[in-house]
Motif scaffolding. Structure first.
Motif, PDB file in Angstrom:
ATOM      1  N   LEU A   6      -9.507  27.519  12.700  1.00 10.67           N
ATOM      2  CA  LEU A   6      -9.660  26.389  11.768  1.00 10.67           C
ATOM      3  C   LEU A   6      -8.568  25.352  12.003  1.00 10.67           C
ATOM      4  O   LEU A   6      -8.796  24.134  11.893  1.00 10.67           O
ATOM      5  N   ASN A   7      -7.384  25.819  12.340  1.00  6.71           N
ATOM      6  CA  ASN A   7      -6.293  24.889  12.616  1.00  6.71           C
ATOM      7  C   ASN A   7      -6.614  24.032  13.834  1.00  6.71           C
ATOM      8  O   ASN A   7      -6.321  22.829  13.873  1.00  6.71           O
ATOM      9  N   GLU A   8      -7.244  24.639  14.833  1.00  2.00           N
ATOM     10  CA  GLU A   8      -7.647  23.888  16.018  1.00  2.00           C
ATOM     11  C   GLU A   8      -8.681  22.838  15.644  1.00  2.00           C
ATOM     12  O   GLU A   8      -8.670  21.709  16.163  1.00  2.00           O
ATOM     13  N   VAL A   9      -9.584  23.199  14.739  1.00  2.00           N
ATOM     14  CA  VAL A   9     -10.613  22.243  14.301  1.00  2.00           C
ATOM     15  C   VAL A   9      -9.961  21.063  13.599  1.00  2.00           C
ATOM     16  O   VAL A   9     -10.316  19.885  13.833  1.00  2.00           O
ATOM     17  N   ILE A  10      -8.965  21.318  12.753  1.00  2.00           N
ATOM     18  CA  ILE A  10      -8.273  20.233  12.040  1.00  2.00           C
ATOM     19  C   ILE A  10      -7.533  19.323  13.033  1.00  2.00           C
ATOM     20  O   ILE A  10      -7.484  18.104  12.860  1.00  2.00           O
ATOM     21  N   GLN A  11      -6.994  19.906  14.105  1.00  2.00           N
ATOM     22  CA  GLN A  11      -6.251  19.117  15.093  1.00  2.00           C
ATOM     23  C   GLN A  11      -7.151  18.154  15.845  1.00  2.00           C
ATOM     24  O   GLN A  11      -6.678  17.164  16.438  1.00  2.00           O
ATOM     25  N   LEU A  12      -8.485  18.411  15.893  1.00  2.00           N
ATOM     26  CA  LEU A  12      -9.408  17.531  16.615  1.00  2.00           C
ATOM     27  C   LEU A  12      -9.401  16.118  16.039  1.00  2.00           C
ATOM     28  O   LEU A  12      -9.646  15.132  16.749  1.00  2.00           O
ATOM     29  N   LYS A  13      -9.107  15.961  14.749  1.00  2.00           N
ATOM     30  CA  LYS A  13      -9.134  14.645  14.098  1.00  2.00           C
ATOM     31  C   LYS A  13      -7.975  13.779  14.529  1.00  2.00           C
ATOM     32  O   LYS A  13      -8.053  12.551  14.518  1.00  2.00           O
ATOM     33  N   ARG A  14      -6.873  14.289  14.981  1.00  2.00           N
ATOM     34  CA  ARG A  14      -5.688  13.494  15.313  1.00  2.00           C
ATOM     35  C   ARG A  14      -5.842  12.772  16.611  1.00  2.00           C
ATOM     36  O   ARG A  14      -6.002  12.834  17.584  1.00  2.00           O
TER      37      ARG A  14
END
Length: 427
Positions: free
Chosen positions: A419-427
């Motif tokens: 999930l953390n990797e998914v959140i990093q996609l937005k940056r």
């Protein structure tokens, strides 16, 4: 959604493994509980996600849950003890007890008697059993098991049975004289009997051969013990005659006089049957009881059914679950028999704590009977059934569940990283 679902799958695994650890912890805690049966947590998977509808296959599981916690009904070890009220069951039966919350059942046989004389469990539930009638016979009537603390009443002798041999070689020469009974009789012996007040009396029997195969007998007691008797002299209380066949069997017996009038407020004209055996003229075969053979006269055995008043001096159970009391007057009497219950589905019994279980809808009704009957198991007196918990097995299961819990926690950690990797996609 796929990643998030794995979070809940991991949580279900941790929850189930945690509950299983609770079952193991309960087993270990009760490793020394009398009659305890270990339980086992059994897992079930949760409804899967179908990738291709109802066609079957191609499904993803949604985790796990505790499907059942079932007792493992194996036989516990039977250990001998020194306590007379300790009982153990070897088999499928259960003790039935009754208390403030109604009827329940237990395998814990560590009983004791309370101050009112009831046989109870350690949480004061009254143990149930079959009662006895006045003669001590077990009857099919359920009751609380209790022993009487009061003085048991005296019982007057109603029958006096003598088994003798009277020497056929005697010559019919002596004439009985009550003032010198020992010298004027061919044979004498003494037996005891009780009056209605429970007083014991010694009755001396004197036998005289009066003709071939014909004898007379007289029973004498101390004169001070009977109404109208003289102290220091003997008084006659019974007389009669016996006849025998040519082969020494008892042919007939007749009591010609009875005078059992004991002093001290006892019943006057007490009726006592003097029984010398199964005389042929009474319908018997002459084989049981008194006979006349060519050997020395002797008293083989005797029995009377009276007793003095007495109190209980000892109690004990036998392996049939029968409670027997021994009284100070030497008498022994059966008081009750332990009842055992059997169920069609004992795994479905409902635990209520304090080593007790209740009947449930799925367990079926209790079928009651005596120990050793219809598969209810045998009973062992002065014994206790130990817990069925095997600590080695429980520790192995604990390690297995601990690792399962850790593995499910790892699922959550891994999902969180994704999930953390998914959140990093937005940056």
């Amino acid at each position: 959604m796929g990643i998030l679902s794995s979070l809940y799958t991991g949580v279900s695994g941790m929850t189930a493994q945690g509950e299983a650890l609770g079952v193991i912890g309960d087993n270990i805690a009760n490793a020394n509980t009398i009659g305890f049966k270990a339980s086992r947590a059994e897992f079930q998977d949760i409804i899967s996600k179908n990738l291709k509808g109802i066609l079957g296959g191609n499904q993803i599981g949604r985790g796990v849950k505790i499907g059942a916690v079932n007792p493992i009904l194996t036989q516990g070890n039977i250990d001998a003890t020194e306590k007379v009220t300790d009982l153990a069951i070897s088999g499928d039966g259960y003790f039935k007890v009754k208390g403030s919350d109604g009827e329940s059942f237990t395998r814990d046989g560590s009983f004791h008697f309370d101050r009112e004389g009831y046989l109870v469990t350690n949480d004061n539930q009254k143990v149930q059993g079959f009662s006895t009638d006045e003669k001590g016979n077990i009857v099919n009537k359920m009751t609380d098991i209790k022993f009487p603390r009061a003085l048991i009443p005296a019982k007057a002798t109603k029958e006096l049975k003598l088994d003798l041999n009277l020497d056929s070689r005697m010559e019919a020469t002596k004439k009985f004289d009550i003032k010198d009974p020992y010298s004027t009789s061919h044979y004498s012996t003494g037996v005891e009997m009780f009056d209605s007040q429970g007083n014991k009396h010694l009755v001396s029997f004197f036998f005289n051969k009066v003709a071939d195969r014909e004898w007379e007998f007289k029973g004498l007691v101390d004169g001070k013990e009977v109404t109208g008797g003289d102290e220091g002299a003997l008084s006659q209380v019974v007389a009669g005659k016996l006849t025998f066949t040519v082969d020494g069997k008892l042919d007939s017996q007749e009591t010609t006089e009875t005078n059992f009038n004991f002093k001290g407020g006892a019943l006057q004209d007490q009726q006592v049957k003097i029984n010398f055996g199964d005389a042929i003229k009474d319908g018997g075969k002459g084989l049981e009881g008194t006979k006349q053979y060519g050997k020395n006269s002797d008293l083989i055995s005797w029995h009377q059914d009276g007793a003095a008043a007495g109190t209980i001096t000892g109690l004990s159970f036998n392996d049939e679950g029968i409670l027997t009391a021994v009284y100070s007057n030497g008498q022994a009497s059966d008081l009750a028999q332990i009842a055992l219950a059997k169920f069609e589905n004992p795994e479905a019994l409902f635990k209520v704590g304090n080593n007790r279980l209740k009947e449930s809808r799925d367990s079926g009704a209790a079928s009651l009977g005596g120990p050793g009957s219809a598969g209810r198991g045998k009973l062992f007196a002065k014994s206790l059934e130990r817990s069925t918990v095997d600590l080695a097995t429980e520790f192995v299961n604990m390690i297995q569940n601990q690792r399962g819990f850790q593995a499910n926690a790892k699922t959550i950690t891994t999902t969180d990283e994704l999930l953390n990797e998914v959140i990093q996609l937005k940056r």
